[in-house]
Design a protein around this motif. Sequence first.
Motif, PDB file in Angstrom:
ATOM      1  N   TYR A  11       0.835  -1.210   0.000  1.00  0.00           N
ATOM      2  CA  TYR A  11       0.000   0.000   0.000  1.00  0.00           C
ATOM      3  C   TYR A  11       0.868   1.258   0.000  1.00  0.00           C
ATOM      4  O   TYR A  11       0.670   2.175  -0.802  1.00  0.00           O
ATOM      5  CB  TYR A  11      -0.904   0.032   1.238  1.00  0.00           C
ATOM      6  N   ASN A  12       1.823   1.273   0.910  1.00  0.00           N
ATOM      7  CA  ASN A  12       2.682   2.447   1.033  1.00  0.00           C
ATOM      8  C   ASN A  12       3.543   2.634  -0.209  1.00  0.00           C
ATOM      9  O   ASN A  12       3.716   3.744  -0.714  1.00  0.00           O
ATOM     10  CB  ASN A  12       3.575   2.308   2.267  1.00  0.00           C
ATOM     11  N   LEU A  13       4.087   1.534  -0.716  1.00  0.00           N
ATOM     12  CA  LEU A  13       4.948   1.606  -1.894  1.00  0.00           C
ATOM     13  C   LEU A  13       4.157   2.045  -3.117  1.00  0.00           C
ATOM     14  O   LEU A  13       4.661   2.815  -3.948  1.00  0.00           O
ATOM     15  CB  LEU A  13       5.601   0.246  -2.152  1.00  0.00           C
ATOM     16  N   GLN A 136      -2.330   1.319  13.803  1.00  0.00           N
ATOM     17  CA  GLN A 136      -3.131   0.101  13.660  1.00  0.00           C
ATOM     18  C   GLN A 136      -2.761  -0.680  12.398  1.00  0.00           C
ATOM     19  O   GLN A 136      -3.457  -1.606  12.003  1.00  0.00           O
ATOM     20  CB  GLN A 136      -4.624   0.470  13.621  1.00  0.00           C
ATOM     21  N   GLU A 137      -1.659  -0.231  11.748  1.00  0.00           N
ATOM     22  CA  GLU A 137      -1.154  -0.846  10.522  1.00  0.00           C
ATOM     23  C   GLU A 137      -2.195  -0.835   9.404  1.00  0.00           C
ATOM     24  O   GLU A 137      -2.273  -1.746   8.577  1.00  0.00           O
ATOM     25  CB  GLU A 137      -0.659  -2.271  10.791  1.00  0.00           C
ATOM     26  N   GLU A 138      -2.991   0.225   9.373  1.00  0.00           N
ATOM     27  CA  GLU A 138      -4.000   0.417   8.327  1.00  0.00           C
ATOM     28  C   GLU A 138      -3.475   1.415   7.287  1.00  0.00           C
ATOM     29  O   GLU A 138      -4.033   2.492   7.082  1.00  0.00           O
ATOM     30  CB  GLU A 138      -5.309   0.920   8.946  1.00  0.00           C
ATOM     31  N   PHE A 139      -2.411   1.022   6.610  1.00  0.00           N
ATOM     32  CA  PHE A 139      -1.784   1.927   5.658  1.00  0.00           C
ATOM     33  C   PHE A 139      -2.566   2.017   4.346  1.00  0.00           C
ATOM     34  O   PHE A 139      -2.349   2.929   3.550  1.00  0.00           O
ATOM     35  CB  PHE A 139      -0.350   1.487   5.396  1.00  0.00           C
ATOM     36  N   GLY A 140      -3.479   1.088   4.136  1.00  0.00           N
ATOM     37  CA  GLY A 140      -4.302   1.125   2.928  1.00  0.00           C
ATOM     38  C   GLY A 140      -5.175   2.365   2.868  1.00  0.00           C
ATOM     39  O   GLY A 140      -5.307   3.003   1.814  1.00  0.00           O
ATOM     40  N   LYS A 141      -5.777   2.719   3.990  1.00  0.00           N
ATOM     41  CA  LYS A 141      -6.650   3.907   4.032  1.00  0.00           C
ATOM     42  C   LYS A 141      -5.847   5.186   3.785  1.00  0.00           C
ATOM     43  O   LYS A 141      -6.301   6.091   3.082  1.00  0.00           O
ATOM     44  CB  LYS A 141      -7.369   3.984   5.380  1.00  0.00           C
ATOM     45  N   ILE A 142      -4.652   5.240   4.370  1.00  0.00           N
ATOM     46  CA  ILE A 142      -3.804   6.418   4.180  1.00  0.00           C
ATOM     47  C   ILE A 142      -3.388   6.527   2.715  1.00  0.00           C
ATOM     48  O   ILE A 142      -3.433   7.610   2.113  1.00  0.00           O
ATOM     49  CB  ILE A 142      -2.553   6.343   5.073  1.00  0.00           C
ATOM     50  N   ALA A 143      -3.007   5.394   2.125  1.00  0.00           N
ATOM     51  CA  ALA A 143      -2.567   5.399   0.730  1.00  0.00           C
ATOM     52  C   ALA A 143      -3.701   5.805  -0.205  1.00  0.00           C
ATOM     53  O   ALA A 143      -3.500   6.600  -1.134  1.00  0.00           O
ATOM     54  CB  ALA A 143      -2.034   4.022   0.343  1.00  0.00           C
ATOM     55  N   SER A 184     -10.635  14.414   5.711  1.00  0.00           N
ATOM     56  CA  SER A 184     -11.372  13.271   5.165  1.00  0.00           C
ATOM     57  C   SER A 184     -11.186  11.998   5.984  1.00  0.00           C
ATOM     58  O   SER A 184     -12.066  11.127   6.013  1.00  0.00           O
ATOM     59  CB  SER A 184     -10.962  13.013   3.711  1.00  0.00           C
ATOM     60  N   LEU A 185     -10.043  11.856   6.662  1.00  0.00           N
ATOM     61  CA  LEU A 185      -9.774  10.632   7.430  1.00  0.00           C
ATOM     62  C   LEU A 185     -10.610  10.525   8.705  1.00  0.00           C
ATOM     63  O   LEU A 185     -10.757   9.435   9.258  1.00  0.00           O
ATOM     64  CB  LEU A 185      -8.289  10.558   7.799  1.00  0.00           C
ATOM     65  N   TRP A 186     -11.158  11.626   9.161  1.00  0.00           N
ATOM     66  CA  TRP A 186     -11.936  11.599  10.398  1.00  0.00           C
ATOM     67  C   TRP A 186     -13.207  10.742  10.282  1.00  0.00           C
ATOM     68  O   TRP A 186     -13.747  10.287  11.283  1.00  0.00           O
ATOM     69  CB  TRP A 186     -12.305  13.020  10.834  1.00  0.00           C
ATOM     70  N   GLY A 187     -13.667  10.516   9.075  1.00  0.00           N
ATOM     71  CA  GLY A 187     -14.867   9.698   8.888  1.00  0.00           C
ATOM     72  C   GLY A 187     -14.648   8.220   9.137  1.00  0.00           C
ATOM     73  O   GLY A 187     -15.617   7.447   9.184  1.00  0.00           O
ATOM     74  N   PHE A 188     -13.388   7.793   9.334  1.00  0.00           N
ATOM     75  CA  PHE A 188     -13.078   6.364   9.493  1.00  0.00           C
ATOM     76  C   PHE A 188     -12.653   5.976  10.903  1.00  0.00           C
ATOM     77  O   PHE A 188     -12.281   4.828  11.139  1.00  0.00           O
ATOM     78  CB  PHE A 188     -11.958   5.964   8.517  1.00  0.00           C
TER      79      PHE A 188
END
Length: 480
Positions: A11-13, A136-143, A184-188
């Motif tokens: 995800y990060n890459l 929480q190792e949820e890098f998919g949402k950040i990406a 936008s991330l606050w919704g999750f």
Amino acid sequence: MGKSIKKNYFYNLSYQIFSIIAPLITAPYIARIFGPEKVGIYAFINTVVNYFILFGSFSINLFASRELAYYKNDIKKRSQIFWNLVLLNFINISASLSLFYLYLFIKKPEYISYYFIQSLLFFSYMFDITWLFSSQEEFGKIALRNFVVRIISIILLFTLIKEQSDLWKYFLINSLTPVIANISLWGFIKKYIIFVKPHIKKAYSYFPRVIKVFLPTIAISIYSMLDKLMLGIFSTKTQVGYYDYSQKLVRIPLAIITSITPIIMVRMAAEFKNNDINSVKIYFYKSFKFATFLSFYLFSMMYSVVPEFIPWFFGNNFFATIKLIQIISPIIIAIALGTTAGHQFLLSIGEENKLTLALFIGAGINFTLNLFLIPKYQAIGVSLASVIAECSITIILYLFVSKYLNVLNLIKNNWYYLVFSIFTIIVVRFIGNKMGVSIITNIIQVFVGSLIYIVFVILVDKEIRNYFIQFYNTRFKNKL
């Protein structure tokens, strides 16, 4: 590496690769519209604004990611920490923003309207909670968030920026899109935390520990941002523009390597909390191998292709950046290896004091060299100072790491990457000298250089060879 690490790194890459492609799409357009001087104005003002933000945010994301990673299975404790850190960050950023406006009122700097537009960045940091998802190792949402916002930004750049007078729009786009991204991330957040009423006293009880983790960031900022300030003061905005674009181009490939840092750091911190030191060391050895393999390759490519790349990509106005990029390019290796030792290993085991000391020594070296080199050598002087400082930091960090790990074995088992890199540079430069400036030349250079480097690595390095074999068997052979 565990499955979640591979997935999170993917995800990060993925985003980091996109981050490489995005500037390659926009940078030539922006360079030709604004030229070195306007690019230098943006770089200088952005640096000033980021200094105020730095001392408002205190890089709370580093502390918060590590702290929340300690309580992955305790939602109440995690939520309490989250809301108190949000309150702490909000108050600190607000205070910093007030000081920034006071600075503008007293100083009345040139291009003051651009300073006001760029101040929108304060709100980006005020609402930034990416540290919750990284913990929480949820890098998919950040990406995914980053993908969407970057695409919107690119569209706006090509749509709205047409001439030099549009520089204010460039400031607005680059300062407003991060605000929208972070909000936008606050919704999750409902999946990860519950609401716990924060208290100022409790929030500031974390402050001493935040400062402790923040100290390395101060040192980093001295030689990553102060160099542009000093260059802008002792030289011209055009020199700042040359240096800024050189730094940006060199640091693009670094994103591929350092994108694994928050993932590994969070995992190492969790293992250290569980007193599993052996797992921490295993993660470090794998991360070091990865950083060495990739950084020497990216360095050799960056150093070799720029003489034929810059003229057709940025235009002749930025011809001076060729020498600067070649001077700066060794920091790809220094930062990659230094980050592995410092921000992954030492930070995860709570030894941020050692990281801080190394960075402050490097910052002192950088500042001192800048004072002597900028007046005479301008952007070249700043570039030399940066390389010397980064190499010094990396050496010091591995002296500290040697207390826990056998550093000599690390060098002994990976020295040949330097040889591969030098040989690759020789071949790629031969191609460039023979073929001249063109996009076709660069394509052939990258293809041949990559092939030579990877073949050497596969023949000599058993670990990398086994990884490629495993990758082939998993992705292709089993599907035949």
